[in-house]
Each structure stands twice: as structure tokens, then as C-alpha cells.
Design a protein around this motif. Structure first.
Motif: not given
Length: 604
Positions: A165-169, A173-176, A273-274, A295-299
Motif C-alpha cells: 500500500g505504501v509503495l502503490w501510493g 510501476e514499482l509494484v508491477l 531500482l526504487p 520507497a526504497q525501504g518499502a520496495f
């Protein structure tokens, strides 16, 4: 993969479900529920910590001092709660694994000694190597590793749900990309490294156990090896066993090298990548710089949660091999128990249920026949005749034909005799004619052949094997074996030791509570006399002696048998010395051509 497929899961569950649906299920489930609550708590706090880390960087970038200190206070406050939650989770996870190991070890040990399964596995199931390792190490690995794995999967699912959820916000593209990347990597790793690593880990466990077993045998037979001057051959064999483990481990390391090279490269991309994806939005001012860190932490958390199979692949393959070994062991015990389900085998606590093909049939002599003992073994192997056994006041053999367990050799044919109470029988004959095998059949250890054996219950018989068995324990425990709760006084033990010509044994070692390695500190003759003392102390209805005085001189032998004759114990002896005939009423002489002759001796 062969051992990480549904068959492996079925094997795992066949063993595991006995605990979670057994007599300690509520305690186990309660601990598991508490662990899950802690897992939920620290996963939620992990999301908060990740968010606050991004806030910290954004506050520094914006030079916002108030925002910075507010973030620090929140971060420290969360950390104060997070640290004990994680520590408590780890402690309870390991404690539950330890309780599970205690329970499962107790069940395996109980079944291992039930109906003398330890003997049957050792004698008739040569493919089942090193039962000691399976009970000690494979049970430990099964309970601790499986619990850790299940909780790692649960933690991964929670982290995927929380951090996605954090990353999607921040970036869809990162999630997919992350989902596709994890799926491709997992499939490639399993497809290339699965079967070889499972096979090599399975073989490594076996070869390491063989190496340890060889060293244990040398310790147990040190004196015999020294007398034979067999050091060079034993050294060569030990080195050979080690080299087999060494060579297999070299092959395992090569596959691990490839796996580690792949996973190291595979796991490096999430750290870069993030930043590459989020950087344009940061440069344009649409996102704060702290969002890069967030983003990097969540990724990374989502990536390693999706990547749990690849990340733990080596441990999974070793765990899969351990499941196979433990399941084979449970199945072997199950075959003795008419192939019960492994979970039922481990969950059942009663020792009074049916205990396999060689169990004593609690029936009257009129109803127990040899035909009753013909039991089909499998659907493909023709049924073999088995010796029927029944309880009776005295020992008798009716039309007994005894064969080796593989049914390839007949030892005795159509033997019929009855040993009355207060009588005695000596079994003699050339080596290999079946004297000791007859005792095994009477004890219920061998049942291959035809006929009927009637005898009292085993608790009314005391067997003295050819090689005296000295337990690990005190002198008092030695004398009371195998009935540790027998009401025997120190005075009785002193008197019996005098009778067997060991009058100063207790004083020599400091009393009856002395704890020694008795098989090392006593000579073979002393061990045989100590073993004979057990018969005189317990006064069983029947005593079965397999060359129990072979290491003694004629004077000591005569003294022991005269003491036995003075008791009410009926005894059956196997021996080669003609001097033994003076202490028995009947002589059963066996011949190599399967025939036998029964002769009356003194007082018959």
C-alpha cells in the motif's frame, strides 16, 4: 522439485498434525496465537518506522527543525515498543519450537521402544540408516525449521500487504515490476537448482550420520580393535566414510556457488531500482526527497517477502531432505504397527494396542494356531507363514519350524516340547544350527516359520543374552535392571553379589550409587556374573540364558547354576560346555540338518 512439491507437504502434515490436534493442542495453539499477535504488532510498527525514516530525511532536506524533532520523538517512541515486541516474538517462536520438539521426540522415542521396534528396524530394515540421528537431529530440524518457515511466510504475507500500500501510493510501476521480477526469479531458481540441491542435501545427511556412527562404533569396540591391532583398517574405513561426505559436500558447494551468485545479483537490483524510478518525480518537485528512502525501504521489504523461496532456498532443500528422512522413519514404525498413518502412530499413547506382526496373541491355546498367524505383508509379496504365540502358564513349543527372517534358510523343523515348572532345559548343538535363534523366537523377536509357541507373559521371563548388557547408570540400577522399581534392599544386593563371587564389587567403586562405565571397568566374566545376579534378585518364573556363563571358569559356572537351581525359577540355557549338563534335567540337541533330539538328564 521432487521434495518441495505436494508430496512433501503431505509428508510434512502427516507428522505435524499430530501435535496441533493432539493432547497439547490448546497450549500449542495459544502460543501460536500470541506469536501471531506479536507478529501483527511489529509488522505494523515496521511500516511506521519506514514512514518516519522518510520523514526524517525530508525534514533535513527542507531544513524544517520542528518537523525533524517531531519525527525523531515519534521514531524513538515507536522503537521503544518495537524492540521488545520483536524480542518477544523471537523468544516465543523458539519456545514453541522447543515444546514441539519435546512432544515429538517423546512420541518417536515411545514408538521406537514400543514392541521392541528398535530391534526390528535394526535387524530387518537395513535401508533405514541411523535412527538415532533421525530422532535427535531430524526431529529438531523439523520442529524448529518448519515453525520458523511458517512464520516467515506469514510475516512475508503481512509485509506484502502492509508495504504494498505504501509503495502503490508512491509508484504503481514499482509494484508491477516487483511482482513480475519475483515470480520470474523464483521459477528460475526452483527449476534450475531444485532437484540437485534436495538430492545432495539428502545424501549429505546420510553420509554425515554414517561418519559419526563409525566413530561411535570405534569407541564402543576400542578394546577389541586394539587386541586385533586393527587400527590401520579402522582408520582407513573412517577416512573413507569422511571422504564420501567430503566429496558429496564439494558437489553441494558447487551448486551453492551457482545459487549464491544468482541470488546475490538478483537481490542487488532492489537497492537501486526504487531510486531510479522515483528520481524524476523528486527532481521535478512532485515528491519530497524522503520519499526515495521510503520507497526504497518499502520496495526492499516487499521484494524480500515475495522472494522468500529464493532467499531461503538452500535451507528449504535441506529441510525437505530432513522431512523425507523423518517421514521414512515414522513410516517404518508404522509398518511395524500394521502401517498406521504416521500422525496416528505418533499421537497414540497407549502401549496396549495391537503391536504388529510379532505381537503376542492374547488368546487361549485352544484358539491360537499357526494358521491364525498367516498375515499378508503387501499386495505384491505372497504372504509368508508366521509363528503363532499365545500366553500360557508354562513354556511349550508345538510343531515349531523356525526359519531365518528372510525365509531363505530353515533352522529347526517340527520341534515339539514342553518345559514344566521347576524344570530346566539345556539347548546344545553345533554353531549355526539355530540355538540362539530359538531363544529369539521364544522372546518374540523372530516369528518367521510355522507352529505355536506358548509361554508366560514377557514380564514373567528374564532373558540373559550372550553379550551382557551394562546400562548407563549406578551399580544399584545395574542390579535392578530391567525392573528399576523392584523392592530390593541393599542387604539383598550384597548377599547376591557374594553368591555370584563379586563380594567386594560395591566397596570397590564406592557403594551401590557409584556411576561408572561398567562395560569398561568390569571384565567380561564380571559382567556375566553381574548379569546373573539380576536373575537371582528378581526370581522370574522363567529365565532364558544364552551362553550366559561362556566367559567363566567351571568353578564359577557351577556356583552360579547351583544358586539358580536352589530357586523356584524354571530355566532354559544355551551352551557348548558339557559341564552344563550337570545343572539341567533335559537336553535338547539340535543338528545342522534341522533335526533335533530330546534327552533326559539327571532327575528327569
Amino acid at each position: 522439485m521432487e521434495r518441495l512439491n505436494f508430496q512433501g507437504l503431505r509428508r510434512f502434515w502427516a507428522i505435524a498434525k499430530a501435535y496441533w490436534w493432539g493432547d497439547e493442542k490448546w497450549r500449542a495453539r495459544g502460543l501460536l496465537l500470541l506469536i501471531v499477535i506479536l507478529l501483527l504488532g511489529y509488522t505494523g510498527l515496521s511500516v511506521v518506522l519506514n514512514t518516519q525514516r522518510g520523514e526524517l530525511i525530508s525534514a533535513l532536506s527542507a531544513k524544517d527543525e520542528a518537523r525533524f524533532w517531531q519525527t525523531v520523538f515519534v521514531f524513538v517512541g515507536v522503537l521503544v515498543v518495537y524492540a521488545p515486541l520483536l524480542a518477544g516474538y523471537t523468544y516465543l517462536r523458539d519456545r514453541l519450537g522447543l515444546e514441539w520438539r519435546r512432544w515429538l521426540t517423546d512420541r518417536f522415542v515411545t514408538r521406537y521402544f514400543s514392541d521392541r521396534a528398535f530391534y526390528r528396524i535394526n535387524q530387518f530394515n537395513a535401508d533405514l540408516d541411523n535412527p538415532d540421528q533421525r530422532i535427535a537431529e531430524d526431529v529438531r530440524s523439523f520442529t524448529q525449521e518448519s515453525l520458523t518457515l511458517v512464520l516467515v511466510v506469514a510475516s512475508s504475507l503481512l509485509e506484502i500487504a502492509a508495504f504494498s500500500g505504501v509503495l502503490w501510493g508512491i509508484s504503481r510501476e514499482l509494484v508491477l515490476f516487483l511482482i513480475g521480477y519475483a515470480i520470474v526469479g523464483t521459477l528460475f531458481t526452483v527449476g534450475v537448482f531444485g532437484k540437485p540441491l534436495v538430492r545432495l542435501n539428502f545424501e549429505q545427511l546420510k553420509r554425515e550420520a554414517d561418519f559419526r556412527f563409525g566413530l561411535v562404533r570405534i569407541r564402543e569396540n576400542a578394546e577389541a580393535i586394539a587386541f586385533y591391532q586393527g587400527e590401520e583398517q579402522e582408520s582407513t574405513q573412517v577416512k573413507s566414510r569422511f571422504m564420501r561426505a567430503f566429496d558429496n559436500y564439494k558437489r553441494l558447494l558447487k551448486w551453492q556457488l551457482g545459487l549464491n551468485g544468482l541470488t546475490n545479483a538478483y537481490e542487488f537490483i532492489p537497492f537501486v531500482l526504487p531510486a531510479l524510478v522515483v528520481a524524476p518525480a523528486v527532481f521535478s518537485g512532485d515528491l519530497e526527497v524522503g520519499k526515495v528512502s521510503e520507497a526504497q525501504g518499502a520496495f526492499i521489504r516487499v521484494f524480500f517477502s515475495l522472494n522468500v523461496i529464493v532467499d531461503r532456498f538452500q535451507a528449504l532443500t535441506a529441510f525437505g531432505a530432513g522431512i523425507d528422512r523423518l517421514h521414512d522413519f515414522a513410516e517404518s514404525l508404522g509398518q511395524i504397527e500394521h502401517k498406521k498413518d504416521a500422525a496416528e502412530l505418533l499421537a497414540t499413547e497407549s502401549d496396549s494396542e495391537a503391536t504388529g506382526e510379532a505381537a503376542i496373541t492374547e488368546a487361549s491355546p485352544a484358539t491360537a494356531t499357526a494358521a491364525d498367524a498367516t498375515i499378508p505383508t503387501t499386495d505384491t509379496v505372497p504372504p509368508q507363514p508366521l509363528i503363532a504365540q499365545a500366553t500360557a502358564p508354562q513354556l511349550s513349543l508345538q510343531h515349531l519350524t523356525l526359519q531365518t527372517p528372510n525365509y531363505q534358510r530353515t533352522l529347526i523343523e517340527d520341534l515339539t516340547l514342553e518345559l514344566d515348572t521347576d524344570s530346566s532345559l539345556l539347548v546344545a548343538g553345533p554353531s549355526g544350527c539355530g540355538k540362539s535363534s530359538l531363544l529369539r523366537a521364544i522372546a518374540g523377536l523372530w516369528n518367521s516359520g510355522q507352529g505355536l509357541i506358548q509361554r508366560p507373559e514377557l514380564k514373567d521371563l528374564l532373558f540373559l543374552p550372550q553379550k551382557p548388557y551394562m546400562i548407563l547408570g549406578t551399580l544399584r540400577q545395574q542390579l535392578r535392571y530391567p525392573y528399576p522399581d523392584a523392592d530390593i534392599t541393599d542387604e539383598q544386593m550384597h548377599n547376591v553379589l557374594k553368591t555370584v563371587n563379586l563380594p567386594d564389587l560395591a566397596e570397590r567403586f564406592g557403594g551401590f550409587d557409584a556411576d561408572e562405565e561398567w562395560s569398561d571397568v568390569l571384565s567380561l566374566g564380571e559382567q556375566q556374573r553381574l548379569s546373573f545376579a539380576r536373575v537371582l534378585l528378581h526370581s522370574p518364573r522363567y529365565a532364558v540364558l544364552d551362553e550366559a556363563t561362556s566367559a567363566l571358569d567351571r568353578h564359577n559356572e557351577a556356583q552360579l547354576y547351583e544358586a539358580l537351581e536352589a530357586t523356584s525359577t524354571t530355566y532354559l540355557s544355551v551352551g557348548h560346555h558339557e559341564s552344563l549338563e550337570a545343572h539341567h534335567r533335559w537336553l535338547l540337541r539340535l543338528a545342522e540338518d534341522h533335526t533335533w533330539q530330546l534327552h533326559a538328564l539327571k532327575g528327569a
